[in-house]
Every structure is written in C-alpha cells, then in structure tokens.
Design a protein around this motif. Sequence first.
Motif, PDB file in Angstrom:
ATOM      1  N   ILE A  25      10.715  -7.354 -14.580  1.00  0.00           N
ATOM      2  CA  ILE A  25      10.441  -6.581 -13.551  1.00  0.00           C
ATOM      3  C   ILE A  25      11.858  -5.889 -12.773  1.00  0.00           C
ATOM      4  O   ILE A  25      11.806  -4.923 -12.661  1.00  0.00           O
ATOM      5  N   LEU A  26      11.951  -7.293 -11.969  1.00  0.00           N
ATOM      6  CA  LEU A  26      12.536  -7.077 -10.741  1.00  0.00           C
ATOM      7  C   LEU A  26      14.777  -6.557 -11.804  1.00  0.00           C
ATOM      8  O   LEU A  26      15.301  -6.250 -10.988  1.00  0.00           O
ATOM      9  N   ASP A  27      14.294  -7.172 -13.076  1.00  0.00           N
ATOM     10  CA  ASP A  27      15.658  -6.791 -13.987  1.00  0.00           C
ATOM     11  C   ASP A  27      16.041  -5.641 -14.171  1.00  0.00           C
ATOM     12  O   ASP A  27      16.045  -5.390 -15.009  1.00  0.00           O
ATOM     13  N   GLY A  28      14.966  -4.940 -13.883  1.00  0.00           N
ATOM     14  CA  GLY A  28      14.801  -3.609 -14.288  1.00  0.00           C
ATOM     15  C   GLY A  28      14.161  -3.177 -16.229  1.00  0.00           C
ATOM     16  O   GLY A  28      14.453  -2.389 -16.921  1.00  0.00           O
ATOM     17  N   VAL A  29      13.505  -4.467 -16.621  1.00  0.00           N
ATOM     18  CA  VAL A  29      13.500  -4.541 -18.167  1.00  0.00           C
ATOM     19  C   VAL A  29      12.122  -4.067 -18.632  1.00  0.00           C
ATOM     20  O   VAL A  29      11.890  -2.751 -19.330  1.00  0.00           O
ATOM     21  N   LEU A  30      11.555  -3.619 -17.494  1.00  0.00           N
ATOM     22  CA  LEU A  30       9.517  -3.247 -17.419  1.00  0.00           C
ATOM     23  C   LEU A  30      10.429  -2.590 -15.880  1.00  0.00           C
ATOM     24  O   LEU A  30      10.058  -2.657 -15.050  1.00  0.00           O
ATOM     25  N   GLU A 127      25.536 -10.635 -10.071  1.00  0.00           N
ATOM     26  CA  GLU A 127      25.397  -9.331 -10.485  1.00  0.00           C
ATOM     27  C   GLU A 127      24.512  -9.546 -11.454  1.00  0.00           C
ATOM     28  O   GLU A 127      23.465  -8.929 -12.522  1.00  0.00           O
ATOM     29  N   LYS A 128      22.692 -10.438 -11.415  1.00  0.00           N
ATOM     30  CA  LYS A 128      22.068 -10.696 -11.888  1.00  0.00           C
ATOM     31  C   LYS A 128      20.296  -9.977 -10.876  1.00  0.00           C
ATOM     32  O   LYS A 128      20.690 -10.411 -10.145  1.00  0.00           O
ATOM     33  N   TRP A 129      20.275  -8.717 -11.246  1.00  0.00           N
ATOM     34  CA  TRP A 129      20.126  -8.187 -10.486  1.00  0.00           C
ATOM     35  C   TRP A 129      18.065  -9.059 -10.159  1.00  0.00           C
ATOM     36  O   TRP A 129      18.402  -8.480  -8.325  1.00  0.00           O
ATOM     37  N   SER A 130      17.732  -9.725 -10.549  1.00  0.00           N
ATOM     38  CA  SER A 130      16.397 -10.004  -9.741  1.00  0.00           C
ATOM     39  C   SER A 130      16.823 -11.210  -8.744  1.00  0.00           C
ATOM     40  O   SER A 130      16.100 -11.164  -7.683  1.00  0.00           O
ATOM     41  N   GLU A 131      17.929 -11.911  -9.115  1.00  0.00           N
ATOM     42  CA  GLU A 131      17.996 -13.136  -8.072  1.00  0.00           C
ATOM     43  C   GLU A 131      19.053 -12.681  -6.894  1.00  0.00           C
ATOM     44  O   GLU A 131      18.573 -12.743  -5.393  1.00  0.00           O
ATOM     45  N   GLU A 134      15.159 -10.769  -4.418  1.00  0.00           N
ATOM     46  CA  GLU A 134      15.123 -12.198  -4.095  1.00  0.00           C
ATOM     47  C   GLU A 134      16.074 -12.232  -3.199  1.00  0.00           C
ATOM     48  O   GLU A 134      15.867 -12.468  -2.623  1.00  0.00           O
ATOM     49  N   ALA A 135      17.305 -12.732  -3.544  1.00  0.00           N
ATOM     50  CA  ALA A 135      18.355 -12.937  -2.001  1.00  0.00           C
ATOM     51  C   ALA A 135      17.957 -11.941  -1.122  1.00  0.00           C
ATOM     52  O   ALA A 135      18.582 -12.228   0.117  1.00  0.00           O
ATOM     53  N   ARG A 164      10.565  -5.378  -3.110  1.00  0.00           N
ATOM     54  CA  ARG A 164      11.705  -5.220  -4.224  1.00  0.00           C
ATOM     55  C   ARG A 164      11.681  -4.073  -4.978  1.00  0.00           C
ATOM     56  O   ARG A 164      12.758  -4.051  -5.382  1.00  0.00           O
ATOM     57  N   LEU A 165      10.674  -3.404  -5.222  1.00  0.00           N
ATOM     58  CA  LEU A 165      10.400  -2.433  -5.695  1.00  0.00           C
ATOM     59  C   LEU A 165      11.447  -0.918  -5.861  1.00  0.00           C
ATOM     60  O   LEU A 165      12.431  -0.209  -5.569  1.00  0.00           O
ATOM     61  N   PHE A 166      11.486  -1.145  -4.132  1.00  0.00           N
ATOM     62  CA  PHE A 166      12.967  -0.205  -3.457  1.00  0.00           C
ATOM     63  C   PHE A 166      14.191  -0.402  -3.563  1.00  0.00           C
ATOM     64  O   PHE A 166      14.386   0.369  -4.049  1.00  0.00           O
ATOM     65  N   LEU A 167      14.018  -1.243  -3.185  1.00  0.00           N
ATOM     66  CA  LEU A 167      15.806  -2.342  -3.999  1.00  0.00           C
ATOM     67  C   LEU A 167      15.963  -2.098  -5.411  1.00  0.00           C
ATOM     68  O   LEU A 167      17.335  -1.582  -5.545  1.00  0.00           O
TER      69      LEU A 167
END
Length: 210
Positions: A25-30, A127-131, A134-135, A164-167
């Motif tokens: 989800i946080l990487d935008g895959v979903l 540039e891994k968006w999930s990381e 989180e940071a 998290r969804l906002f970012l």
Amino acid sequence: MTAAPRPLHRMSTVDALADALRREILDGVLPAGAWLRERELVETYGVARHSLRAALRTLAAEGLVTIEPHRGARVAQLTRDDVRWLYELRAALELEAAHLALERNDGRLPDTVHRALADLEAACAGEKWSEINEAHGDLHTAIVHAARSPRIEASHAALSGEMRLFLLALQPYLPADQLAADHRALIEGLEREGPHVLREHLRSAAETLA
C-alpha cells in the motif's frame, strides 16, 4: 550461572501478511481505493482465509484499509474533506507539541528529533516510498514525543494511518529530495523561529491535495 536462553519473538503469519500488504500500500503497488480480493490474496500469499481477514482487520485499525460489510476490503482513500480535517487536527496537535517541545528543551529540539531527520534524509536518498513514508511519520512522531505530553502523543498516534495515506497521495507532487529538504528547513525553522513555521509546512502540503 548461565542465564536461561530467551526465546526470540517470531512474527506470526497474520503480522507478516499485514506487513507485506502495508508495504504494498505504502509503495503504491496497491493504490488508494483498490479492492483487496480475498481469493487473489489467499492464493498470492499462500495463507488461510482467516489469516488474511485478521491481517486486513489490523490494517483497518491503522486506517490503511476500509472494510465494507458484504462487499469486502479496499485500500482506504482520503477525500478532499479528509485532507482538510486531517490538516486541522494535525496543526492543533503538532503546533502545541512543538511549542511544548521547544519550551521544555531550552529552545531546541532534542537529539531524537535530529536523528529522525537524518533517518528521513537517508530514506529519501534510497527513494523507496514505503521507507520514506515510515521515516516521515517517525520524524513527526519524534517532534510530538519531545513535548512529553502523553495525551497529545495518544491523539497523534491515532492519525498514523491517515498520515501515511496523505504522504502517499503527495508522492506524485513531491520528489523525495524535496521532501528531505522541506523537513530539514522545518526543523531548522522550528529552532530558529518557533512553532508557527510548522503551520505553514502542514498547510502547504494540504493545499497540494485540496
């Protein structure tokens, strides 16, 4: 006398699945609004249906997933109203937290905040968006924790999923290097000028999606 060994905590299937789905989800895959089809996910991850449903409930409690009776689960999606309301509540909580943090730390933010900033800058370099996501959350949480106000901390923690969804929604408009630069400017501005710079920081981001 040799101490008895301490067993390591092992991640359950439910926790591992929730973690995998959270990162997708946080990487935008979903993407936001995507339906999470039980049959597909059970086959993809090789898990039992009850484990999947438990993982989805975990993500729903975090605000990352919406479960609709008789329809199933989908990735949560922020509306324009949600963005505005999230900004208003974050501003109320984080500005007061920043005020208290500076007041209780002699006009500076503690090392925990500066370390969280360094972690965000390192994540943005990868540039891994999930990381990155989180940071980013960890940095804003560090500012709130620096206030040493348990009630503010608890209220802010409840916003974690929406933040998290906002970012994630900001990703197309905000390159990682700019995100890092904006937050360095934020921390320096807080220590130089005070809490009011945080309002502009939050407002500018919210207006991007408004």
